[in-house]
Design an enzyme around this catalytic site. Structure first.
Site, PDB file in Angstrom:
ATOM      1  N   HIS A  79      26.309 -42.833   9.121  1.00  0.00           N
ATOM      2  CA  HIS A  79      24.948 -43.078   8.615  1.00  0.00           C
ATOM      3  C   HIS A  79      24.221 -44.375   8.776  1.00  0.00           C
ATOM      4  CE1 HIS A  79      26.076 -44.951   4.264  1.00  0.00           C
ATOM      5  NE2 HIS A  79      26.934 -45.152   5.329  1.00  0.00           N
ATOM      6  N   ASP A 130      14.748 -43.907   3.529  1.00  0.00           N
ATOM      7  CA  ASP A 130      16.327 -43.857   2.702  1.00  0.00           C
ATOM      8  C   ASP A 130      15.867 -44.420   1.394  1.00  0.00           C
ATOM      9  OD1 ASP A 130      19.457 -45.534   3.729  1.00  0.00           O
ATOM     10  OD2 ASP A 130      18.553 -44.920   1.706  1.00  0.00           O
TER      11      ASP A 130
HETATM   12  N1  LIG Z   1      25.411 -51.607   8.009  1.00  0.00           N
HETATM   13  C1  LIG Z   1      26.313 -50.717   7.201  1.00  0.00           C
HETATM   14  C2  LIG Z   1      27.054 -49.775   7.998  1.00  0.00           C
HETATM   15  O1  LIG Z   1      28.168 -49.099   7.418  1.00  0.00           O
HETATM   16  O2  LIG Z   1      26.750 -49.728   9.289  1.00  0.00           O
HETATM   17  C3  LIG Z   1      27.136 -51.757   6.559  1.00  0.00           C
HETATM   18  N2  LIG Z   1      26.641 -51.639   4.997  1.00  0.00           N
HETATM   19  C4  LIG Z   1      27.346 -52.010   4.044  1.00  0.00           C
HETATM   20  C5  LIG Z   1      27.514 -53.515   3.942  1.00  0.00           C
HETATM   21  C6  LIG Z   1      27.601 -53.960   2.485  1.00  0.00           C
HETATM   22  C7  LIG Z   1      28.294 -55.338   2.352  1.00  0.00           C
HETATM   23  C8  LIG Z   1      27.221 -56.366   2.996  1.00  0.00           C
HETATM   24  C9  LIG Z   1      26.735 -55.822   4.489  1.00  0.00           C
HETATM   25  N3  LIG Z   1      26.783 -54.334   4.338  1.00  0.00           N
HETATM   26  C10 LIG Z   1      26.077 -50.412   4.922  1.00  0.00           C
HETATM   27  C11 LIG Z   1      25.234 -50.014   6.320  1.00  0.00           C
HETATM   28  C12 LIG Z   1      25.125 -48.627   6.422  1.00  0.00           C
HETATM   29  C13 LIG Z   1      23.903 -48.122   5.497  1.00  0.00           C
HETATM   30  C14 LIG Z   1      23.753 -46.528   5.632  1.00  0.00           C
HETATM   31  B1  LIG Z   1      22.203 -46.118   5.016  1.00  0.00           B
HETATM   32  O3  LIG Z   1      22.001 -44.843   5.344  1.00  0.00           O
HETATM   33  O4  LIG Z   1      22.421 -46.250   3.519  1.00  0.00           O
HETATM   34  O5  LIG Z   1      21.071 -46.928   5.270  1.00  0.00           O
HETATM   35 MN   LIG Z   2      19.669 -45.231   5.937  1.00  0.00          MN
HETATM   36 MN   LIG Z   3      20.203 -47.640   3.762  1.00  0.00          MN
END
Ligand SMILES: N[C@@]1(C(=O)O)CN(C[C@@H]2CCCCN2)C[C@@H]1CCC[B-](O)(O)O
Ligand SMILES: [Mn+2]
Ligand SMILES: [Mn+2]
Length: 306
Positions: free
Chosen positions: A137, A228
């Site tokens: 995601h 989102d």
């Molecule tokens: N970039 C992320 C990834 O896992 O790739 C890392 N992030 C979490 C992390 C929390 C702590 C501070 C830095 N960020 C969530 C994001 C995906 C979101 C998916 B969506 O669909 O909710 O937008």
């Molecule tokens: Mn998202």
């Molecule tokens: Mn998000």
């Protein structure tokens, strides 16, 4: 407006259970009846059934490639069908990995290119080599953008995905939790971003004006809106998997969809990441779901002026 609702009860693009319940909780808040009450015709295609994929081992860092690949292939077909049957597809997630199938199916159903408006706290543009979590995601856009494909390693279960979006046809709104590698990719590709800093500095009306000027500066393309729910401030929409403080107000969140609706170019919509199990109280879940519904009503003609 003729709306084709597609439920995508899928959670394997991320680790938290409950987001697969999103489609049904949004429906039970009266989405279809409220759309009809504002003059839309509605065809509810029901919920897709996603197959179990046993032994679904990561490919590199990428988790659950089999489940994510097959769910999105199925979703792509469903969105294609709804679009070619004359409806505006409305995909209810489920996690944001589903944007892969939704955008893919939408692109296949229309001549020429589409533009993408991605409303999110996050850019979801990590590649399999930059992802800090392995959760798809957070990678969805990387598989879809033509200019990024030289940086995407082969994932057999994703081999059906044809990149179908150009970097110049993408606008992000609401970013405030972007990984360093994602920031580099956004700069490297020159992708248009209105982070929460720009929302504060310009105001949402100017952000939407500039979004449209930018997207329509050459050829006006049909818009794929991928929304989102975590773009909205978590004090309002807490029942979501990756909340980030300092989000959009209710009024900003709805202004975005009202404005996009009045362009007449909205061609498909995703509403993702509503997770009723992430709310600590029933009221928190209800607030999240009710705002998701109002955001969607704005997509399809509801105006706060009446
Ligand atoms: N970039 C992320 C990834 O896992 O790739 C890392 N992030 C979490 C992390 C929390 C702590 C501070 C830095 N960020 C969530 C994001 C995906 C979101 C998916 B969506 O669909 O909710 O937008
Ligand atoms: Mn998202
Ligand atoms: Mn998000």
């Amino acid at each position: 407006h003729s709306v084709g609702i597609i439920g995508a009860p899928f959670s394997k693009g991320q680790p938290r259970g409950g987001v697969e319940k999103g489609p049904n909780v949004i429906r039970s808040a009266g989405l279809a009846d409220k759309l009809k009450a504002q003059g839309c015709s509605v065809k509810d295609y029901g919920n897709l059934c996603f197959e179990e994929v046993p032994g679904d081992q990561p490919v590199g860092r990428v988790k659950r490639p089999g489940a994510v690949g097959s769910a999105n292939q199925r979703l792509a077909h469903a969105v294609y069908t709804a679009k070619t049957e004359g409806h505006t597809p409305l995909m209810l997630g489920g996690d944001h990995s589903l944007a892969i199938g939704s955008i893919h199916g939408h692109a296949a159903a229309i001549p020429g290119d589409l533009s993408v408006v991605w409303v999110d706290a996050h850019a979801d543009i990590n590649t399999p080599l930059t992802t800090p979590t392995g959760n798809v995601h957070g990678q969805s856009m990387s598989y879809l953008i033509r200019e990024l494909q030289s940086k995407i390693p082969v994932i057999p279960q994703f081999s059906w995905i044809k990149p179908c979006v150009s970097a110049k046809d993408i606008v992000y709104i609401g970013l405030r939790d972007v990984d360093p590698e994602e920031h580099y990719i956004l700069k490297y590709l020159g992708i248009k971003v209105f982070s929460m800093t720009e929302v504060d500095g310009l105001g949402i009306a100017r952000v939407m004006e500039e979004t449209c000027d930018y997207l329509f500066s050459h050829v006006k393309k049909p818009i794929h809106l991928s929304y989102d729910i975590d773009a909205i401030d978590p004090s309002l929409t807490p029942a979501t998997g990756t909340p980030a403080v300092g989000g959009l107000t209710y009024r900003e969140g709805v202004y975005i969809t009202e404005h996009i609706c009045q362009t007449g170019l909205l061609s498909a919509v995703d509403l993702v990441e509503v997770n009723p199990q992430q709310g600590t109280t029933e009221a928190q879940v209800q607030s999240t779901v009710d705002i998701a519904v109002d955001v969607l009503l704005g997509c399809f003609g509801r105006r706060r002026a009446g």
